[in-house]
Design an enzyme around this catalytic site. Structure first.
Site, PDB file in Angstrom:
ATOM      1  N   ARG A 167      31.304  -7.935  20.208  1.00 56.03           N
ATOM      2  CA  ARG A 167      29.981  -8.600  20.178  1.00 56.03           C
ATOM      3  C   ARG A 167      29.372  -8.644  21.573  1.00 56.03           C
ATOM      4  NH1 ARG A 167      29.358 -13.834  20.297  1.00 56.03           N
ATOM      5  NH2 ARG A 167      31.283 -14.305  19.171  1.00 56.03           N
ATOM      6  N   TYR A 180       4.076  -5.448  11.665  1.00 56.49           N
ATOM      7  CA  TYR A 180       4.986  -5.244  10.537  1.00 56.49           C
ATOM      8  C   TYR A 180       5.157  -6.565   9.771  1.00 56.49           C
ATOM      9  CZ  TYR A 180       9.395  -4.490   8.125  1.00 56.49           C
ATOM     10  OH  TYR A 180      10.377  -4.422   7.169  1.00 56.49           O
ATOM     11  N   ASP A 212       6.226  -2.705  20.133  1.00 59.27           N
ATOM     12  CA  ASP A 212       7.037  -2.122  19.061  1.00 59.27           C
ATOM     13  C   ASP A 212       6.664  -0.642  19.008  1.00 59.27           C
ATOM     14  OD1 ASP A 212       7.992  -1.139  16.642  1.00 59.27           O
ATOM     15  OD2 ASP A 212       7.801  -3.059  15.621  1.00 59.27           O
ATOM     16  N   LYS A 226      14.423   4.108  11.823  1.00 60.49           N
ATOM     17  CA  LYS A 226      13.383   5.091  11.516  1.00 60.49           C
ATOM     18  C   LYS A 226      13.661   6.409  12.257  1.00 60.49           C
ATOM     19  CE  LYS A 226      11.850   1.721   9.081  1.00 60.49           C
ATOM     20  NZ  LYS A 226      11.753   0.460   9.730  1.00 60.49           N
TER      21      LYS A 226
HETATM   22  C1  LIG Z   1       6.999  -1.149  12.941  1.00 61.18           C
HETATM   23  C2  LIG Z   1       8.263  -1.798  12.489  1.00 61.18           C
HETATM   24  N1  LIG Z   1       8.871  -2.683  13.288  1.00 61.18           N
HETATM   25  C3  LIG Z   1      10.014  -3.303  12.933  1.00 61.18           C
HETATM   26  C4  LIG Z   1      10.598  -3.068  11.700  1.00 61.18           C
HETATM   27  C5  LIG Z   1      11.858  -3.779  11.328  1.00 61.18           C
HETATM   28  O1  LIG Z   1      12.942  -2.908  11.424  1.00 61.18           O
HETATM   29  P1  LIG Z   1      14.302  -3.017  10.547  1.00 61.18           P
HETATM   30  O2  LIG Z   1      13.915  -2.756   9.127  1.00 61.18           O
HETATM   31  O3  LIG Z   1      15.160  -1.953  11.135  1.00 61.18           O
HETATM   32  O4  LIG Z   1      14.826  -4.384  10.731  1.00 61.18           O
HETATM   33  C6  LIG Z   1      10.007  -2.145  10.831  1.00 61.18           C
HETATM   34  C7  LIG Z   1      10.604  -1.860   9.531  1.00 61.18           C
HETATM   35  O5  LIG Z   1      10.043  -1.194   8.710  1.00 61.18           O
HETATM   36  C8  LIG Z   1       8.810  -1.489  11.233  1.00 61.18           C
HETATM   37  O6  LIG Z   1       8.192  -0.619  10.445  1.00 61.18           O
END
Ligand SMILES: Cc1ncc(COP(=O)(O)O)c(C=O)c1O
Length: 404
Positions: free
Chosen positions: A59, A112, A184, A209
Site C-alpha cells: 500500500r 464526468y 483531468d 481508458k
Molecule cells: C473523464 C473521466 N474522468 C474520470 C473518470 C473516472 O475513472 P474510473 O472509471 O477509472 O474511476 C472517467 C470514467 O469514465 C472519465 O470519463
C-alpha cells in the site's frame, strides 16, 4: 532517469525499467506481494524513517507499480506520479488533498458524472462548495473566483460534449490568484496533451481508458509538478485512504502504455474518417470534435493538443427515442460506457454516464437528450462506417413507416 531525452514513443517502452536488475526479464516482473521482508530490524527502522529507500508494504509502494509511476511521470513531464485503483480514486485523492471545510472549487461546466457526484458529497457533508462555469475567457474565470476558492478543476475536452477549455487562460488566472489547477486529461491521453507543460499543477487520468487501452482494467493516475507535494500525497492521502492499484493491474497498464502512441494515431485517423461521414449525414444535427476545421475552438485545440484523438460527440435529429433507436440499430459498435478501448463504443450520456446530474445542470452542461458519444476504436474504419450507415438506414425506414 533517461526521460527527457527520449521521444514519447520510446519512453513508453523503456522508461523506469532496467532489465539488468531483474535477471534480464524483458518485461517488468509482477511483484505480487503484500509485504516485503527486511534483512534486519535495523533495516526495517531505516526504511520506515525514510533513511533507506526500498519497499515496505504494497500500500506504501510496490516495485511493479513504481515502474508505471516513473513512466507516467516522464510522459506527463511531471515531478512525481501516483497510481490508483480507479480514476475516481485519483480524483478524490487530489481534491481531498487540496481542500478543507469551507473551501471552494471552480470547475468547468462539464465534468464526468461521478466527479460531479463526489463534489456533491463534499458540498453536502464537508461544506466544500463548487461552481460549474463556462471557462471561455480569462474574465469569465476571474469573475467566478471567490475568496475561498482554492483550486480550478478542468476537463478538456469536456466529457461528453467535447467542449475545449483554453489551458493557457486557466493557468494565467490561477497564477494571478495563487490557485492550484487540476486537469483531468483522460480524453486526450498523455500522448496528445501535456497540461503540466502549460503550467498546470496536477494532471490525472482514468487509466481505465486510453492508457490501458484494452478494456480490462479499472485504474487511475495522478501526476504533479512538485515532488515534495506528490511525496506528501503518497504518504498521507494515498496511504491513509488506501485507493492503491494492484501490481497485476499496474503491469497491465505498463503493457498498455507501450502501444499508446500507435493506438492514439489509429484512434485519431479512424475518428477523422467517421467525423467526415457524420458531418455530412442528414440525420446528424451537430458534430463535436477538437480537430474539426469548422469547430470554433479549433485554434485552442491546435495550441494544446497534438491531434484530435478518438472521441466524437454528435446530436442526432430528434430526441432520446431517436438516439436510443439509432444505438439499438448498430451491430458492430457496442453500446457501452467507457472509452479508449480497441472496440468502438457508443453511449447516451443523458441516460448513462451523466444520468446522476440533475436535468437542469445537465442541460446547462450541453448534455441534451439527442447527444451521443462515440469512442472510436481500432477496427477498420470502413467496417465502422458501414455499421453507422446501416443504423441510419434503419432509422430512415422507421421514419417512413411512422409517417405513413
Ligand atoms: C473523464 C473521466 N474522468 C474520470 C473518470 C473516472 O475513472 P474510473 O472509471 O477509472 O474511476 C472517467 C470514467 O469514465 C472519465 O470519463
Amino acid at each position: 532517469m533517461r526521460g527527457n531525452k527520449l521521444h514519447k514513443d520510446t519512453l513508453v517502452i523503456h522508461e523506469g525499467y532496467d532489465d539488468k536488475a531483474h535477471h534480464g526479464s524483458l518485461t517488468t516482473p509482477i511483484y505480487q506481494t503484500s509485504t516485503f521482508s527486511f534483512e534486519s530490524a535495523k533495516q526495517g527502522e531505516l526504511r520506515f524513517s525514510g533513511e533507506e529507500a526500498g519497499p515496505i508494504y504494497s500500500r506504501l509502494g510496490n516495485p511493479t507499480v513504481h515502474v508505471l509511476e516513473e513512466r507516467m511521470k516522464m510522459l506527463e513531464n511531471g515531478k512525481g506520479a501516483l497510481a490508483f485503483g480507479s480514476g475516481m480514486a485519483a480524483v478524490s485523492t487530489v481534491l481531498v488533498h487540496l481542500t478543507k471545510s469551507g473551501d471552494h472549487i471552480l470547475c468547468t461546466r462539464g465534468i464526468y458524472g461521478c466527479t460531479f457526484g463526489l463534489l456533491s458529497i463534499m458540498e453536502e457533508k464537508y461544506n466544500i462548495t463548487h461552481d460549474l462555469i463556462r471557462m471561455g475567457t480569462e474574465e469569465e474565470i476571474e469573475k467566478a473566483i471567490k475568496p475561498e476558492t482554492v483550486c480550478i478543476y478542468v476537463e478538456t475536452p469536456i466529457n461528453p460534449t467535447m467542449e475545449l477549455v483554453d489551458l493557457h487562460a486557466v493557468v494565467n488566472v490561477a497564477k494571478r490568484h495563487g490557485l492550484k489547477v487540476v486537469v483531468d486529461n483522460t480524453f486526450s491521453s498523455p500522448y496528445l496533451q501535456n497540461p503540466l507543460t502549460i503550467g498546470v499543477d496536477f494532471v490525472l487520468h482514468s487509466a481505465t481508458k486510453y492508457i490501458n487501452g484494452h478494456g480490462d482494467v479499472i485504474a487511475g493516475l495522478l501526476v504533479g509538478n512538485d515532488k515534495d507535494e506528490m511525496d506528501k500525497i503518497r504518504m498521507s492521502a494515498q496511504k491513509d485512504y488506501g485507493g492503491i492499484i494492484s501490481p497485476f493491474d499496474a503491469w497491465l497498464l505498463i503493457r498498455g502504455l507501450k502501444t499508446l502512441p500507435v493506438r492514439m494515431e489509429r484512434h485519431t485517423s479512424n475518428a477523422e474518417k467517421l467525423l467526415a461521414y457524420l458531418k455530412n449525414h442528414p440525420l446528424v444535427e451537430q458534430v463535436f470534435y477538437p480537430f474539426d476545421e469548422d469547430n470554433p475552438q479549433y485554434e485552442i485545440a491546435k495550441r494544446q493538443m497534438s491531434a484530435g484523438g478518438g472521441l466524437i460527440s454528435f446530436t442526432i435529429k430528434g430526441g432520446r427515442d431517436e438516439a436510443q433507436h439509432f444505438m439499438d440499430s448498430l451491430s458492430l459498435i457496442k453500446i457501452a460506457v467507457s472509452l479508449g478501448d480497441a472496440e468502438t463504443l457508443i453511449q447516451h450520456p443523458a441516460t448513462m454516464t451523466h444520468s446522476v446530474v440533475p436535468e437542469e445542470k445537465r442541460l446547462a452542461m450541453g448534455i441534451t437528450d439527442s447527444l451521443i458519444r462515440l469512442s472510436v476504436g481500432l477496427e477498420n474504419a470502413d467496417d465502422l462506417l458501414a455499421d453507422l450507415a446501416g443504423a441510419f438506414e434503419k432509422m430512415k425506414v422507421t421514419e417512413v413507416n411512422t409517417n405513413i
